[in-house]
Design an enzyme around this catalytic site. Structure first.
Site, PDB file in Angstrom:
ATOM      1  N   CYS A 384      20.099 -18.391   7.078  1.00 52.36           N
ATOM      2  CA  CYS A 384      20.412 -19.293   8.194  1.00 52.36           C
ATOM      3  C   CYS A 384      21.692 -18.829   8.891  1.00 52.36           C
ATOM      4  O   CYS A 384      22.751 -18.728   8.270  1.00 52.36           O
ATOM      5  CB  CYS A 384      20.560 -20.717   7.670  1.00 52.36           C
ATOM      6  SG  CYS A 384      21.402 -21.803   8.826  1.00 52.36           S
ATOM      7  N   CYS A 387      24.679 -21.151   8.531  1.00 58.07           N
ATOM      8  CA  CYS A 387      25.343 -21.043   7.225  1.00 58.07           C
ATOM      9  C   CYS A 387      26.210 -19.792   7.207  1.00 58.07           C
ATOM     10  O   CYS A 387      27.362 -19.817   6.753  1.00 58.07           O
ATOM     11  CB  CYS A 387      24.305 -20.967   6.105  1.00 58.07           C
ATOM     12  SG  CYS A 387      23.214 -22.391   6.006  1.00 58.07           S
TER      13      CYS A 387
END
Ligand code: SF4
Length: 464
Positions: A384, A387
């Site tokens: 991600c 993230c």
């Protein structure tokens, strides 16, 4: 000029606007862009022009009233057929470093009367100014949800007068609104999320508007939402909506200010003396419907003023849901998670001061009523990008908190763990950050999109 702006049941009509600004162009040259002589536009006969103009939302079996339009002009260019996605990807690359004015000019040149600016009543009035500066005719539409602030309605009026245009308002279907409000009340979105109301009041009217076009122009910027708008191109085949021809690829979406920072938009508006919504002077940055928009504090991100009671990543009203990336769809149950592809991605949040929790460890932590120390845990997926973007600040936070009474951990919550994390750990999207207090089993979810060290530390200090 007959123009049908209708719902399928009961909405009457609106006017249709093309602005001819060839006679009062304010700026003759910006950067490398040069205005084009459009004298031939004015010479086109009215009857010829009328035959070229297509209503924004022409639906059959209607006899809509018509608001006469003094400033109606048709485009001199014949709109081209929408080309394939490949071409627009290439086009986007070519225009990546172009000025908003140049992008706007290319969009209007290419699509003529088959393109319109989507105007929300906020700082996207800059789009109208850019269109005005090109000297080309242009169309503007807006969604009147029925829930806008009074200031926004007054602003619409001011914009119409300033630019000499008529905005093509799109209204929700009265029967649908009636059914929603009668069954769920006026503020159901606070209880069960904004999607249903937005679908009725915004998305469906927008869909009808776009069905009359081949392209539309939005004020989306990359810096508006780190969660959903960080990669929008200046032009793309619309990934969600259909245009006049119908089907996938029948609509092109232009985002001329995609690469412009909010501050630069404001500098432009001030310099050009463009009217602005008075709500901005009351602390509003992003402006939408009255019940779903609030002012933000200094330092808060503008999108924090929208649907603030919901998960940060879900803050797209459906108008731009193509921005929500595949991995988000996976988290939200529309896909199959990271799948095997994620296995190949290197792990993140690697620090000796960060505890890696497996499923058992996570379940144990979540079960405790009393802990020796509070915990901060990030639910993440290494693939991600959001993230990845917060990796540095989260590791730095862990270093700062080491030995200071708060444990910092991480739990990889994609793939097989996704359902558990959604059911038990409030996972909505990646990353989700949870604070587990010392004397409670109930974790508190970090509510902000700001993931810098200071913001995370303020959250911890407020709860520890
Ligand atoms: Fe409804 Fe709020 Fe969406 Fe407006 S922003 S359509 S009031 S949920």
């Amino acid at each position: 000029m007959a123009l049908a702006v209708t719902s399928s049941n009961s909405i009457s009509s609106s006017s249709f606007a093309l602005s001819s600004s060839s006679n009062d162009i304010k700026v003759s040259q910006i950067g490398s862009f040069r205005l084009v002589d459009r004298a031939h536009v004015a010479s086109t006969s009215l009857s010829q022009r009328r035959s070229l103009v297509r209503p924004l939302n022409a639906e059959p079996k209607r006899n809509d009233s018509v608001v006469p339009l003094a400033a109606t002009l048709a485009t001199p260019e014949v709109a081209e057929k929408v080309e394939g996605e490949e071409d627009f990807e290439q086009f986007a690359k070519e225009l990546e470093n172009a000025s908003p004015l140049e992008i706007m000019d290319r969009a209007l040149e290419k699509f003529g009367n088959d393109i319109a600016i989507a105007f929300s009543g906020a700082e996207d009035v800059a789009l109208i100014e850019y269109a005005h500066l090109t000297g080309r005719p242009f169309r503007v539409f807006s969604l009147d949800t029925g829930r806008l602030n009074p200031e926004t309605y007054r602003f619409f009026d001011e914009v119409e007068k300033h630019f000499g245009i008529r905005i093509e308002y799109m209204f929700p279907d009265a029967v649908e609104v009636q059914a929603l409000v009668r069954s769920k009340g006026l503020f159901s979105f606070y209880e069960d999320g904004h999607q249903e109301c937005c679908r009725v009041r915004k998305v469906r009217p927008l869909r009808r508007a776009l069905k009359g076009l081949r392209a539309w122009i939005t004020g989306q910027r990359k810096d508006q939402s780190p969660g959903t708008r960080s990669e929008i191109p200046v032009v793309q085949v619309d990934p969600v909506f259909e245009g006049l021809e119908g089907g996938v690829g029948s609509l092109v979406k232009w985002n001329p200010v995609a690469n412009v920072k909010g501050n630069d938009i404001w500098n432009f508006l001030r310099t050009m003396d463009v009217p602005i919504n008075s709500l901005h002077s009351q602390g509003y940055i992003s402006i939408g419907c009255e019940p779903c928009t609030r002012p933000v504090l200094p330092g808060q991100h503008e999108r924090e003023g929208r649907w603030w009671w919901e998960d940060a990543k879900a803050k797209e009203c459906g108008l731009h849901k193509g921005n929500i990336k595949q991995e988000d769809a996976a988290v939200n149950g529309n896909g199959n998670g990271a799948g095997n592809a994620s296995e190949a991605v290197a792990d993140i949040f690697n620090s000796q001061n960060l505890v890696t929790l497996n499923r058992t460890g996570m379940e144990n932590l979540a079960r405790l009523d009393h802990r020796q120390e509070p915990w901060l845990v990030v639910l993440y997926a290494p693939w991600c990008q959001f993230c990845q973007a917060m990796e540095g600040s989260y590791v730095e936070l862990a270093d700062k908190l080491a030995g200071n009474g708060v444990k910092v951990g991480k739990f990889r919550a994609d793939g097989d763990q996704k359902e558990y994390a959604k059911q038990k750990l409030q996972l909505g999207s990646f990353p989700t950050i949870l604070f587990f207090p010392k004397h409670s089993s109930k974790p508190i979810k970090y509510p902000s999109e700001r993931r810098d060290v200071d913001s995370l530390m303020a959250f911890v200090d407020a709860l520890r």
